[in-house]
Design a protein around this motif. Structure first.
Motif, PDB file in Angstrom:
ATOM      1  N   ALA A   1      75.196  21.139  36.406  1.00 24.75           N
ATOM      2  CA  ALA A   1      75.025  22.409  37.108  1.00 24.75           C
ATOM      3  C   ALA A   1      73.640  22.993  36.875  1.00 24.75           C
ATOM      4  O   ALA A   1      73.033  23.571  37.781  1.00 24.75           O
ATOM      5  N   LEU A   2      73.108  22.822  35.661  1.00 30.21           N
ATOM      6  CA  LEU A   2      71.802  23.395  35.352  1.00 30.21           C
ATOM      7  C   LEU A   2      70.684  22.758  36.168  1.00 30.21           C
ATOM      8  O   LEU A   2      69.660  23.394  36.420  1.00 30.21           O
ATOM      9  N   LEU A   3      70.865  21.508  36.600  1.00 31.71           N
ATOM     10  CA  LEU A   3      69.874  20.875  37.465  1.00 31.71           C
ATOM     11  C   LEU A   3      69.717  21.651  38.770  1.00 31.71           C
ATOM     12  O   LEU A   3      68.622  21.741  39.339  1.00 31.71           O
ATOM     13  N   GLU A   4      70.824  22.217  39.252  1.00 33.37           N
ATOM     14  CA  GLU A   4      70.794  22.987  40.497  1.00 33.37           C
ATOM     15  C   GLU A   4      69.963  24.248  40.333  1.00 33.37           C
ATOM     16  O   GLU A   4      69.145  24.593  41.190  1.00 33.37           O
ATOM     17  N   THR A   5      70.152  24.953  39.229  1.00 31.42           N
ATOM     18  CA  THR A   5      69.418  26.207  39.057  1.00 31.42           C
ATOM     19  C   THR A   5      67.954  25.964  38.710  1.00 31.42           C
ATOM     20  O   THR A   5      67.127  26.835  38.943  1.00 31.42           O
TER      21      THR A   5
ATOM     22  N   ARG B   1      80.608  26.124  46.878  1.00 34.56           N
ATOM     23  CA  ARG B   1      81.738  25.214  47.035  1.00 34.56           C
ATOM     24  C   ARG B   1      81.631  23.989  46.122  1.00 34.56           C
ATOM     25  O   ARG B   1      82.643  23.392  45.772  1.00 34.56           O
ATOM     26  N   ARG B   2      80.430  23.629  45.753  1.00 30.54           N
ATOM     27  CA  ARG B   2      80.243  22.410  44.970  1.00 30.54           C
ATOM     28  C   ARG B   2      80.847  22.571  43.577  1.00 30.54           C
ATOM     29  O   ARG B   2      80.650  23.577  42.903  1.00 30.54           O
ATOM     30  N   ARG B   3      81.567  21.558  43.166  1.00 33.24           N
ATOM     31  CA  ARG B   3      82.132  21.520  41.821  1.00 33.24           C
ATOM     32  C   ARG B   3      81.249  20.621  40.957  1.00 33.24           C
ATOM     33  O   ARG B   3      80.964  19.485  41.333  1.00 33.24           O
ATOM     34  N   PHE B   4      80.862  21.124  39.812  1.00 31.85           N
ATOM     35  CA  PHE B   4      80.011  20.349  38.919  1.00 31.85           C
ATOM     36  C   PHE B   4      80.860  19.713  37.827  1.00 31.85           C
ATOM     37  O   PHE B   4      81.776  20.340  37.281  1.00 31.85           O
ATOM     38  N   ALA B   5      80.532  18.477  37.490  1.00 35.95           N
ATOM     39  CA  ALA B   5      81.288  17.763  36.468  1.00 35.95           C
ATOM     40  C   ALA B   5      81.012  18.305  35.073  1.00 35.95           C
ATOM     41  O   ALA B   5      81.841  18.179  34.174  1.00 35.95           O
TER      42      ALA B   5
END
Length: 294
Positions: A89-93, A80-84
């Protein structure tokens, strides 16, 4: 008419999935919402069409019509999270890769993560998705493992769920469960010590027990820094996931291994002080009131 935002829909159907700009319209699966879709991701079962037909129409076996439930081939997660940006987004992975290094492949459900450029006629967004192995198992509840007979109850539910797996002697099942729990706890402790991160062990059915028995973490997308201070950190949904995951790990140790695994270790005793636990309980109650999660 503009397509509704897939992240906002209360329920997703097959037609909603194949209408997305990153799903093929001729995908060889039937997509069906999984009952565990939650606050952080939409979870869709990927089903073989013939299995869905048999579930709907039934099959005659020995003169009796049965309706076997279609089992997923894989699970599709849409977060659900939208990345700017892609960099954000790569920080999440990166956190997921740390989890994979410590717990994979033995203690996490294998998943292939990917990013998509999600467009709906509005400004496009980077969205994280994952194709995850389907895990057939029963939930391992850290707050129940201390109960007498819990392992036997777990075994009965697992054998009923598995339908046809070879039964184990109760003593063998309990021994294997202890071995699995000890290895899992050791791996999580190593992740906490080496990388300062802990996965969400507290969520409902985040840990499943499968045939073997094996213990698998299936919710791999809420990984929190281990912070040693007086404040109680909350995740992006307002849940005290750090404290509750540390509590869950301790309860797994006490309930299955019959020993403490964190509360007596240097630095962790503060997480188990009565005043902090009361504050955590209050934050958890507030979270459940705000989200409606049981």
């Amino acid at each position: 008419m503009e397509q509704a935002d897939i992240l906002d829909l209360k329920r997703i159907e097959h037609a909603d999935l194949v209408a997305l700009n990153f799903i093929r319209t001729d995908a060889p699966y039937v997509f069906r919402a999984h009952f565990r879709s939650g606050l952080r991701s939409r979870i869709m079962e990927m089903l073989v069409p013939g299995d869905v037909t048999r579930e709907r129409d039934g099959v005659v076996i020995d003169g009796i019509r049965r309706f076997p439930r279609a089992r997923p081939v894989k699970m599709l997660r849409i977060f659900r999270r939208r990345f700017a940006s892609l960099a954000e987004a790569l920080l999440e992975t990166r956190r997921f890769k740390i989890l994979e290094r410590h717990l994979g492949p033995d203690f996490i459900a294998r998943s292939c993560e990917f990013y998509v450029d999600y467009g709906r006629g509005r400004p496009r967004a980077v969205v994280l998705c994952g194709i995850q192995d389907f895990v057939a198992g029963v939930g391992l509840n850290p707050w129940q493992v201390h109960r007498p007979g819990y392992a036997a109850d777990l075994q009965r539910r697992l054998e009923a769920e598995s339908r046809g797996c070879e039964p184990m002697a109760p003593a063998d099942f309990s021994r294997c469960l202890r071995q699995q729990a000890e290895r899992l706890i050791h791996r999580v402790q190593a992740m906490m010590g080496h990388d300062g991160l802990i996965p969400d062990l507290a969520g409902m059915r985040n840990l499943l027990v499968t045939d073997g028995p094996r213990i698998l973490l299936v919710d791999i997308n809420n990984i929190h820094p281990v912070v040693f201070d007086g404040d109680i950190p909350l995740d992006d949904k307002g849940y005290p996931v750090l404290d509750r995951s540390i509590d869950a790990l301790e309860r797994l140790g006490r309930g299955i291994l019959n020993r403490s695994v964190l509360s007596t270790r240097s630095g962790y005793a503060a997480f188990f002080k009565p005043d902090r636990r009361l504050r955590v309980a209050a934050l958890e109650d507030r979270f459940r009131t705000m989200t409606g999660v049981d």
